[in-house]
Design an enzyme around this catalytic site. Sequence first.
Site: not given
Lengths: 170, 730, 330
Positions: B617-618, B692
Amino acid sequence: MQQTNLTINGQEHALDADPRTTLLDALRNHIGLTGSKKGCDHGQCGACTVIVNGRRINSCLTLACMHDGDEITTVEGLGQPGNLSPLQSAFVAHDGYQCGYCTPGQICSATAMLQEAKDGWPSNVSDDLAKGQKLTDEEISERMSGNICRCAAYPNIVDAIREVAEGAEA
Amino acid sequence: MTRHLVMDEPATKRVLDELPQSLTGKPMDRPDGPEKVTGTATYAHEWNLPGTVHGVLVRATVPKGKVTAIDKDAVMKLPGVLGVFNDERFLRNPAQGTANEAPIQGPDEIAYLGQPIALVVAETFEQARHGAHRLQMRYDVAADGVFDPEATNVPHERPEDDQLDQGDLDAAMKQAVSVVDQVYRTPGHNSAAMEPHCSIASWEGDKLTLRGSYQMLNYNINELADSLKIDAEDIRMLSPFVGGGFGSKLGISAEAVAAAIASRELGKPVVVALSRQQVFETVMRRSESRQHIRLAADADGKLIGLGHDSLVSNLPGEDFYEPVMQATHFIYTGENRRMNMEVARVNRICAGSVRAPGEAIGMVALENAMDELADISGIDPVELRKRNIPEMHPETGQGYSSRPFAEALDEGARRFGWDKRNAKPAQTRDGEWWIGMGMASAARVNMLKEAKARVTLNADGTATVETDMSDPGTGTYAILTQIAADMLGLPGDKVETVLGDSDLPKGSGSGGSFGASSSGSAVFLACQDIRTQLAQKMGMDEDDLKLDGGKAGDMALADALAGDAIVGNGHIEPGETSKDKRQATYGSYFAEVGVNAVTGETRVRRLTAVFGAGRILNEKTATSQCYGGCIWGIGMALHEELLFDTRDGHLVNHDLAEYHVPVNLDVPQIDVHLLEERDDWASPIQAKGIGELGLCGAAAAVTNAIYNATGVRVREYPVTLDKLLDQLPE
Amino acid sequence: MKPFTYARAADTPEAVREASGPSHDFIAGGTNLLDLMKLEVMAPDKLVDINRLDLKQISETEDGGLRIGALVTNSDCAADDRIRRDYPVLSRAILAGASGQLRNKATTGGNLCQRTRCYYFYDTAMPCNKREPGSGCQAIGGATRLHAIFGASDQCIATYPGDMAVAMSALDASVEIEGKDGASRTVPVRDFHRLPGDRPDKDNVLEDGELITAVTLPAPTGGRQSYRKVRDRASYAFALVSVAADIGMEDGKISHAALAFGGVAHKPWHKPELDALLTGKEPSDALFAEAADLLLAEAQGQGGNNFKILLLRRTLRAVLREATQMGETA
């Protein structure tokens, strides 16, 4: 209570506080400058780093009353949103943070560290104590090791500082 | 209106790829960056409410027993002290992640040394801290405390739903050409987020406002309400900035309840911050583990048997246990399988979620064992792993959703220069240093959680995204902004994202790596809702609606809106796709270490990691998260360890001087590469979690490299120099 | 932190006068004192701020050495051109310790008074003879990774944690101390810190109200100096062991040897017999093994720190090889 005159980010403040008040708690709880952070309160993390008379220190491990007449620069004095210092801009561009809590301490620390390097101070990783040191990545990392970042943005922090250091040289 | 989606079908229409704009995925700077770098972001302690007084918690100094008396009077006489509180509603244990109800309460029954018992409140922090030090308590000390999870006098439980016995592992071990049968131990870890837990409680009548540092307001508000015995409707929680969480702020902790109770009584705002020592002693620890791994491989290195038994610990009465074998169940093949979980009940700090519970340590032991198998069988470690990628889930028969595991292994090997590794240990020197290379796989389960969001397309053509989601450094502000910007055809700076207010629609909370994909999906759906309404308003078919650069078709958005805002709501829920397919994220780590030939000190020289986590997403914030995970792996491999005194269970190294998280110099420049991937089964935006993954096996790459450097196999973490010293090659 | 009276002294006599009381402490950098006061491990009734005293110079002495004022910060000391040139072991030791921020505050005098990092000393829930004489030592039989292998007693197994003083011990520096009524005395650094014995509460020989005013370094020996610190993290961590060395060579023989060790005892550890053994000898692995045997003959592990014995042996050998230019070790 103890009267103390502090110059913070160029502004004079007359502090009247319990002598037990650390410089960090004075800034945060009395003066309303919460940019300097409390991460450990024992000089073990660097989140509270401010610049006093040109030198970076842990504001949690010094009493405010010991700084009568001193010039203190906090992260708020380095730049503001819309008017960022070169290091502040570089930290944004390089994502030199995640949660942002250690960031003011990192930036104050880096600001003063660049001056230390310019003054020719050696570090523990310097090969030669006598000569001025080129600010390699390893030098930056060692000199910034007093600022813990649990998000571990270290590679980006080094990128940001290197960029500003090189810009200052050019 | 609300656009509601239950994820029952794969999202094969990849909407975000079809939009004219593609800010999503780009390395956009965080919109919250300027506040963070100037010290103007407001963390929990920093609201400066007029009249705020300070509270400091007081801990139990014995490991088990009852509080019989508290000498409040002596402390009440100290200057500035306003109150000494000890209330049956005080939390004994912190709340586990997603508990959604009160954790174990009742401070007077002592279950571990360090447990919060009382709160001293005074006009100033200095007065409260001194009062807390001076508070004397008497105890009835119980003699039956147990402190060592591996001691014979400690009760062990076997959670029913975490026992697997499939086929015949013993027979497979006999039949195998190569076997590994080893025990690995990992110590406890602390999240050690930089911002210590802190709450400011203030009341107006029966309404409580709690400004805290929490990851999951959607659950926290119910935990707080249940603890205080009040209605959740009477509480507002604010957490716009969270100074790191890593699991430690999933559930509420003692300071929130204590601050609320004291504030009610005193009629003033009360701030209670944990000291760093209290963060170590009263919030979640990751359990230590003893992991017994058995690998049985045929002549080609293909697993015919896989065993992974674990012993972890927690306090009596806690349901949570570290799900150590979570990824072992699905990452590698092998028809004969045995995985048994045991939980020891000990009087140590509460165990709970610390970044990547399960895989953070389970993948590490497994990947050490795989390295041993590679060594024994003479098969390259990368190749060995590729040969053991199963076609179907070896236990459930499920298929997998998108799984670029082999690609991550190959790409990592290529970027790192794995072909230059000498497979024979202790062959390479650089001056005083033994040099070695090691690798490991990464895997982490993927989850989607229910989440809601509201997006308002304002009349002026800007947009506001609202949810109670948190951003503990994960990049929520950035990614929600990007998704909304693309969906509404706006530049990023025309979208404002507002988070961390429990009055806003309930997001997923930040935890388990599910925050971005879940809340991102809710925002995506809310924007779809807006697009439908806007198309209707403009009298056109939604499919023909083109939003780009602040325009709807040729018309400026503000003009198209004609003075009206449009509010869209999004609501995502997990559904059948999470059962139909085993969803997970994958990757690989490649490390080069130097081990000092004199002292045994290990330093990581290079680290390459490749990850696949669905749509990124980024790129910038995702990469940062991966750096963070890898560096946690370095810490875990080399020096992080909660050191308990087994005589009384007390945590010996409860500060940042002696609990060694990595510092800047411990970390080399790291090469993180993110694979281009879409997982249609995971979410309508084809994204999975990444927060994670960077940690799930990382330490094993480092310790496998130590073996390659020195020929010394250490199976007890962390690999501090004392464990190498007497075995170093001459 | 217990309430205290704060007084700011203008000069040394005033400071000494102000501090003459059993629970009065000087504060300079404060980096260790405030750390301990917050935990009420230390709880003075009065703090005398000595930061305005004129003790911030490094000056040359008549016999070719340097006199370092007690208030010279660690940073200034390490960066001083003369110290970098003539006493590199001191620069190196200081730079190996703490962080840039702490070194900017920590002072020469204060650093000498740094107290132990023993986990049990720092935790007021635990018995500790150093913090509370007679309460017992919980470290014995507990977590002892940080603890002493030399000179411990049955009352205390703590270590002196600093780096600077270890280098000063190797350099045979002296501590200048001023007491009541202008009385002054000089104590060799090697005798400044104590062994715990039955008074572990006393870290050093300072009497109540005595103030360190300077540390003097003798003229440089011309030897090859080095400081090697071994620790868990790469930076910002206390020494597991450290070795400070000043080794001179002449005609292929060791003409001067001075070694001091950190992280292993209640004081910077110095063994004169070790220096004597090495002096006048031709460097060899056999000699270094003999030296290590001599040094470690009386070493006693506590369990969690047993590794320090082998670690010190190996580190000593590497330092000696390097100092005598025998080449790399291992």
